[in-house]
Design a protein around this motif. Structure first.
Motif, PDB file in Angstrom:
ATOM      1  N   GLU A  47      39.508  27.505  41.314  1.00 28.72           N
ATOM      2  CA  GLU A  47      39.051  28.013  40.017  1.00 28.72           C
ATOM      3  C   GLU A  47      39.970  27.484  38.905  1.00 28.72           C
ATOM      4  O   GLU A  47      41.188  27.550  39.035  1.00 28.72           O
ATOM      5  CB  GLU A  47      39.122  29.548  40.064  1.00 28.72           C
ATOM      6  CG  GLU A  47      38.320  30.263  39.034  1.00 28.72           C
ATOM      7  CD  GLU A  47      36.825  30.275  39.329  1.00 28.72           C
ATOM      8  OE1 GLU A  47      36.427  30.447  40.486  1.00 28.72           O
ATOM      9  OE2 GLU A  47      36.067  30.102  38.353  1.00 28.72           O
ATOM     10  N   ILE A  48      39.376  26.971  37.876  1.00 20.46           N
ATOM     11  CA  ILE A  48      40.186  26.477  36.748  1.00 20.46           C
ATOM     12  C   ILE A  48      40.547  27.663  35.865  1.00 20.46           C
ATOM     13  O   ILE A  48      39.674  28.328  35.321  1.00 20.46           O
ATOM     14  CB  ILE A  48      39.417  25.397  35.969  1.00 20.46           C
ATOM     15  CG1 ILE A  48      39.185  24.198  36.904  1.00 20.46           C
ATOM     16  CG2 ILE A  48      40.173  24.986  34.706  1.00 20.46           C
ATOM     17  CD1 ILE A  48      38.417  23.055  36.304  1.00 20.46           C
ATOM     18  N   MET A  49      41.863  27.939  35.790  1.00 22.74           N
ATOM     19  CA  MET A  49      42.313  29.144  35.089  1.00 22.74           C
ATOM     20  C   MET A  49      43.020  28.778  33.790  1.00 22.74           C
ATOM     21  O   MET A  49      43.688  27.742  33.703  1.00 22.74           O
ATOM     22  CB  MET A  49      43.311  29.915  35.963  1.00 22.74           C
ATOM     23  CG  MET A  49      42.817  30.267  37.357  1.00 22.74           C
ATOM     24  SD  MET A  49      41.371  31.340  37.366  1.00 22.74           S
ATOM     25  CE  MET A  49      42.123  32.933  37.004  1.00 22.74           C
ATOM     26  N   ASP A  50      42.907  29.666  32.820  1.00 23.44           N
ATOM     27  CA  ASP A  50      43.750  29.537  31.631  1.00 23.44           C
ATOM     28  C   ASP A  50      45.186  29.833  32.040  1.00 23.44           C
ATOM     29  O   ASP A  50      45.417  30.658  32.922  1.00 23.44           O
ATOM     30  CB  ASP A  50      43.335  30.565  30.571  1.00 23.44           C
ATOM     31  CG  ASP A  50      42.080  30.129  29.838  1.00 23.44           C
ATOM     32  OD1 ASP A  50      41.858  28.910  29.732  1.00 23.44           O
ATOM     33  OD2 ASP A  50      41.321  31.014  29.399  1.00 23.44           O
ATOM     34  N   ALA A  51      46.123  29.186  31.353  1.00 21.57           N
ATOM     35  CA  ALA A  51      47.529  29.441  31.650  1.00 21.57           C
ATOM     36  C   ALA A  51      47.846  30.932  31.612  1.00 21.57           C
ATOM     37  O   ALA A  51      48.648  31.429  32.391  1.00 21.57           O
ATOM     38  CB  ALA A  51      48.411  28.695  30.656  1.00 21.57           C
ATOM     39  N   GLU A  52      47.194  31.664  30.731  1.00 24.34           N
ATOM     40  CA  GLU A  52      47.497  33.086  30.554  1.00 24.34           C
ATOM     41  C   GLU A  52      46.610  34.013  31.383  1.00 24.34           C
ATOM     42  O   GLU A  52      46.686  35.235  31.240  1.00 24.34           O
ATOM     43  CB  GLU A  52      47.425  33.458  29.069  1.00 24.34           C
ATOM     44  CG  GLU A  52      48.656  33.027  28.275  1.00 24.34           C
ATOM     45  CD  GLU A  52      49.924  33.761  28.711  1.00 24.34           C
ATOM     46  OE1 GLU A  52      49.882  34.974  28.918  1.00 24.34           O
ATOM     47  OE2 GLU A  52      50.965  33.088  28.849  1.00 24.34           O
ATOM     48  N   ASP A  53      45.746  33.478  32.235  1.00 24.31           N
ATOM     49  CA  ASP A  53      44.959  34.345  33.110  1.00 24.31           C
ATOM     50  C   ASP A  53      45.875  34.990  34.149  1.00 24.31           C
ATOM     51  O   ASP A  53      46.812  34.353  34.641  1.00 24.31           O
ATOM     52  CB  ASP A  53      43.872  33.535  33.844  1.00 24.31           C
ATOM     53  CG  ASP A  53      42.628  33.321  32.992  1.00 24.31           C
ATOM     54  OD1 ASP A  53      42.398  34.108  32.055  1.00 24.31           O
ATOM     55  OD2 ASP A  53      41.886  32.354  33.268  1.00 24.31           O
ATOM     56  N   PRO A  54      45.598  36.252  34.523  1.00 25.41           N
ATOM     57  CA  PRO A  54      46.473  36.944  35.467  1.00 25.41           C
ATOM     58  C   PRO A  54      46.492  36.291  36.854  1.00 25.41           C
ATOM     59  O   PRO A  54      45.433  35.924  37.377  1.00 25.41           O
ATOM     60  CB  PRO A  54      45.888  38.352  35.570  1.00 25.41           C
ATOM     61  CG  PRO A  54      44.769  38.437  34.623  1.00 25.41           C
ATOM     62  CD  PRO A  54      44.521  37.100  34.015  1.00 25.41           C
ATOM     63  N   LEU A  55      47.696  36.166  37.398  1.00 26.38           N
ATOM     64  CA  LEU A  55      47.855  35.686  38.774  1.00 26.38           C
ATOM     65  C   LEU A  55      48.006  36.883  39.711  1.00 26.38           C
ATOM     66  O   LEU A  55      47.418  36.928  40.778  1.00 26.38           O
ATOM     67  CB  LEU A  55      49.089  34.781  38.861  1.00 26.38           C
ATOM     68  CG  LEU A  55      49.543  34.344  40.246  1.00 26.38           C
ATOM     69  CD1 LEU A  55      48.487  33.482  40.935  1.00 26.38           C
ATOM     70  CD2 LEU A  55      50.867  33.569  40.166  1.00 26.38           C
ATOM     71  N   PHE A  56      48.833  37.835  39.300  1.00 33.54           N
ATOM     72  CA  PHE A  56      48.972  39.037  40.122  1.00 33.54           C
ATOM     73  C   PHE A  56      49.480  40.212  39.317  1.00 33.54           C
ATOM     74  O   PHE A  56      50.007  40.057  38.215  1.00 33.54           O
ATOM     75  CB  PHE A  56      49.881  38.794  41.333  1.00 33.54           C
ATOM     76  CG  PHE A  56      51.318  38.465  41.033  1.00 33.54           C
ATOM     77  CD1 PHE A  56      52.254  39.458  40.769  1.00 33.54           C
ATOM     78  CD2 PHE A  56      51.755  37.139  41.060  1.00 33.54           C
ATOM     79  CE1 PHE A  56      53.587  39.149  40.527  1.00 33.54           C
ATOM     80  CE2 PHE A  56      53.096  36.819  40.816  1.00 33.54           C
ATOM     81  CZ  PHE A  56      54.010  37.827  40.549  1.00 33.54           C
ATOM     82  N   ILE A  57      49.282  41.382  39.940  1.00 35.17           N
ATOM     83  CA  ILE A  57      49.866  42.627  39.460  1.00 35.17           C
ATOM     84  C   ILE A  57      50.831  43.040  40.560  1.00 35.17           C
ATOM     85  O   ILE A  57      50.489  42.952  41.743  1.00 35.17           O
ATOM     86  CB  ILE A  57      48.793  43.723  39.316  1.00 35.17           C
ATOM     87  CG1 ILE A  57      47.684  43.274  38.366  1.00 35.17           C
ATOM     88  CG2 ILE A  57      49.411  45.037  38.865  1.00 35.17           C
ATOM     89  CD1 ILE A  57      46.421  44.127  38.492  1.00 35.17           C
ATOM     90  N   LEU A  58      52.018  43.455  40.191  1.00 30.79           N
ATOM     91  CA  LEU A  58      52.938  43.963  41.208  1.00 30.79           C
ATOM     92  C   LEU A  58      53.512  45.272  40.693  1.00 30.79           C
ATOM     93  O   LEU A  58      54.134  45.303  39.632  1.00 30.79           O
ATOM     94  CB  LEU A  58      54.033  42.935  41.504  1.00 30.79           C
ATOM     95  CG  LEU A  58      55.006  43.291  42.612  1.00 30.79           C
ATOM     96  CD1 LEU A  58      54.306  43.601  43.926  1.00 30.79           C
ATOM     97  CD2 LEU A  58      56.001  42.153  42.834  1.00 30.79           C
ATOM     98  N   TYR A  59      53.271  46.329  41.452  1.00 27.03           N
ATOM     99  CA  TYR A  59      53.701  47.651  40.997  1.00 27.03           C
ATOM    100  C   TYR A  59      55.180  47.844  41.267  1.00 27.03           C
ATOM    101  O   TYR A  59      55.689  47.487  42.323  1.00 27.03           O
ATOM    102  CB  TYR A  59      52.871  48.742  41.687  1.00 27.03           C
ATOM    103  CG  TYR A  59      51.475  48.754  41.128  1.00 27.03           C
ATOM    104  CD1 TYR A  59      51.181  49.485  39.980  1.00 27.03           C
ATOM    105  CD2 TYR A  59      50.476  47.965  41.686  1.00 27.03           C
ATOM    106  CE1 TYR A  59      49.920  49.450  39.421  1.00 27.03           C
ATOM    107  CE2 TYR A  59      49.211  47.926  41.137  1.00 27.03           C
ATOM    108  CZ  TYR A  59      48.936  48.672  40.002  1.00 27.03           C
ATOM    109  OH  TYR A  59      47.694  48.626  39.436  1.00 27.03           O
TER     110      TYR A  59
END
Ligand code: PRX
Length: 635
Positions: free
Chosen positions: A253-265
């Motif tokens: 998937e072509i992502m924007d640089a600022e698209d989320p990669l992960f959430i870590l609690y």
């Protein structure tokens, strides 16, 4: 509340080894630090050019809406492009990406080509199950290769993952699933730890009951015991990976640089864990640069970060940064001392590990067993050693340096946080060392130690650690809670625009930084981060407890241990049996790492007039220290 203060032995120096420096990826720290300071954006742009982009960025840094900084805006990329796709087009396709060892001694190695294929297959499986770009996927697994495959497959399809550490219990898991609203959960039947099975899938079943948002559970078979498989919800990973849909090629998937990669609690000062959000672009640039420069990764290295992939250390430095660099990363499933206290040393010798990165608590734990265990093994492959997670006490530092590193391996003591994404204060091989100091800020990073008004404190004085400018892998927000992001990290020094780390630190006469510990209601127990509020809410969820307060008390092995004070409900009676029951309850509600070492039953707790518990007073009392300023105490 500051953790135990210590006097840094500032006179003890370890000068860099000239041969190591001459061959280092960055032979001159001072020069590079200065260059980065003069023009940070040009500096980071140059680092970003080392990576592949589908489309180059328009702007390195967008600071138009501080502190919601954006990096490499307009740039198009994907973590999977740099961590995998680009390598399989070069000779690296034949290189080992991951070497895995199970606790019972089973082994698996994956070349870049093999890992890429597995990731593609699983990406196709996830897509086939309806997971789309932007959907959150929760991962709750042990230390198996499939956790890396799952993370990378999520990245590849643009679905942010939320990895929950396998040591958390169902309540912690359920609240994280709920917060992220993940419909898909990936887990294992169990994990091996000290010869026993950690029943991960049972925990998932309970969490899914508490959190009905889960629609699909994918289960990796690891330990093989009988487990419940819910019809229509639970699927075996190996069954899915055998379907025709699991083709070994998948579009990235072509992502924007600022698209989320992960959430870590991670834990904060309230009971509710914070979902720290990291993105595809800046995080890649920063983690790969820091690993390459601080640990001087070379093509022939065998890198072993002995953390758990479920923590930020594992995200950044087991999975992502090593793969971006095309390195060989080692994952070991089990406990360091199982079945014998030389398990790690046997692995170092067997695999020819050249860089080992671990936590002070592990070093102290291994030290207890004496020098004979490491001496049984040939550790001469080691070139550098690393430490993370809490301050390393000088005794542990010296033991690590002398016994494990033959006095030839620099100790790279890296200070950073879930929120920072990568190392912030750390030596490079060209920086002289002082045991217990994380030394100097990484190039491109400006830190300071200031008082509550923002004025710099004097040499060797305690103050608040702040970071003065933005950096590419900085936390973007608290998932779904911009307010909390602002109040937690930026409100205190809003005028100056500095990031508040939550740590107390000092700077010595040589400009070396000494991080002493947290100064908020966050505890570090065996390097794990826990909020006092998380443990407290675990305790009060027991019917006998009306109110509780939790503090951290220094502990030789674990850094800190947990002391809890409980006020019981009317009619309940404090007893050793109740103490044991409460410990078991916290283990079940929060997880084994949160179990108090000691629980005391009390009639009241020291509070301010506004009702805030004064943990500082409890701590001083527990340590037999002066109680300090009590003017705000209610009674
Ligand atoms: O208190 C500092 C301590 O760990 C905190 C961050 O915890 P976490 O987000 O779980 O990340 C741990 C792994 C990066 C910091 O606020 N800490 C981390 N590394 C060090 C440290 N304290 C002293 N020295 C370190 N090297």
């Amino acid at each position: 509340m500051t953790e135990q203060a210590f006097t840094p032995p500032t006179s003890e120096w370890y000068q860099p080894d000239p041969a190591l420096v001459a061959a280092a990826n960055v032979p001159d720290y001072e020069a590079v630090y200065d260059r980065a300071r003069q023009d940070p954006q040009a500096f980071w742009a140059k680092r970003a050019e080392e990576l592949q982009w589908y489309q180059k960025w328009d702007q390195v840094l967008d600071a138009s809406n501080k502190p919601f900084y954006k990096w490499f805006t307009g740039g198009k990329t994907n973590m999977a492009l740099n961590a995998l796709d680009r390598h399989v087009k070069t000779w690296r396709r034949n290189k080992l990406a991951i070497i895995w060892e199970g606790e019972p001694g089973d082994k698996l190695s994956l070349s870049y080509w093999q890992l890429w294929q597995e990731v593609n297959k699983f990406a196709n499986v996830l897509r086939g199950m309806g997971v789309k770009k932007g959907d959150r996927v929760t991962i709750y697994m042990g230390r198996v290769p499939e956790i890396a495959i799952a993370m990378l497959a999520c990245a590849k399809i643009g679905a942010p993952h939320s990895v929950v550490y396998g040591g958390f219990s169902e309540q912690a898991l359920a609240s994280r699933i709920e917060d992220a609203q993940s419909k898909v959960l990936i887990t294992c039947d169990g994990a091996w730890l000290r010869g026993k099975i950690v029943p991960l899938k049972n925990t998932v079943d309970e969490a899914a009951q508490r959190s009905p948002v889960v629609e699909t559970v994918i289960v990796v078979k690891r330990t093989g015991q009988d487990i419940h498989m819910e019809g229509g919800r639970d699927y075996w990973y190996h069954d899915l990976m055998a379907l025709p849909i699991a083709k070994p090629r998948a579009e990235t998937e072509i992502m924007d640089a600022e698209d989320p990669l992960f959430i870590l609690y991670t834990s904060g000062t309230t009971g509710k864990p914070k979902g720290v959000l990291h993105t595809h672009g800046g995080y890649q640039v920063y983690t790969s640069t820091t690993l390459s420069w601080a640990f001087d990764i070379k093509e022939e290295d065998r890198w072993w970060c002995a953390a758990d992939p479920g923590w930020i250390t594992g995200h950044s430095y087991i999975v992502y940064a090593p793969l971006i660099l095309g390195a060989t990363s080692i994952i070991y499933e089990g406990a360091p001392t199982y079945p014998y206290p030389d398990r790690w040393w046997q692995l170092v010798a067997e695999y020819g590990v050249s860089i080992l990165y671990t936590a002070p608590t592990a070093i102290r734990g291994l030290m207890r067993f004496g020098e004979a265990w490491p001496q049984r093994h040939d550790l001469s492959s080691l070139r550098l050693l690393g430490s993370v997670g809490e301050p390393i006490n000088p005794e542990a530092w010296r033991w690590y340096h002398r016994v494990i590193g033959r006095e030839q391996c620099p100790i790279i003591d890296t200070w950073w946080q879930t929120e920072t994404g990568g190392f912030m204060i750390t030596p490079l091989p060209s920086v002289g060392l002082k045991p217990g100091s994380a030394t100097r800020p990484f190039p491109g990073i400006e830190v300071d130690i200031v008082d509550d008004d923002g004025a710099p404190v004097g040499v060797n004085e305690d103050g608040n650690l702040v970071i003065k400018g933005p950096w590419p892998s900085m936390i973007r927000t608290v998932y779904g809670d911009d307010e909390r992001f602002l109040s937690q990290y930026w409100a205190k020094y809003q005028k100056q625009g500095w990031y508040l780390a939550g740590d107390t630190a000092r700077r010595d006469e040589d400009g070396y930084l000494w991080v002493i510990g947290r100064n908020d209601d966050v505890l570090k127990v065996s390097g794990y981060r826990l909020g006092t509020a998380e443990v407290e809410s675990g305790l009060v969820s027991h019917s006998a407890v009306a109110e509780s307060a939790v503090i951290g008390v220094p502990d030789e092995l674990r850094g800190n241990k947990i002391f809890a004070y409980c006020i019981l409900v009317a009619g309940a009676e404090g007893s050793p049996a109740l103490e044991a029951e409460l410990k078991a309850h916290v283990r079940h509600e929060v997880g084994p790492i949160a179990v108090p070492a000691q629980i005391e039953f009390v009639d009241n707790l020291p509070k301010t007039r506004s009702g805030k518990i004064m943990r500082r007073v409890l701590k001083a009392q527990a340590l037999g220290q002066p109680l300090g300023d009590l003017s705000t105490l209610e009674d």
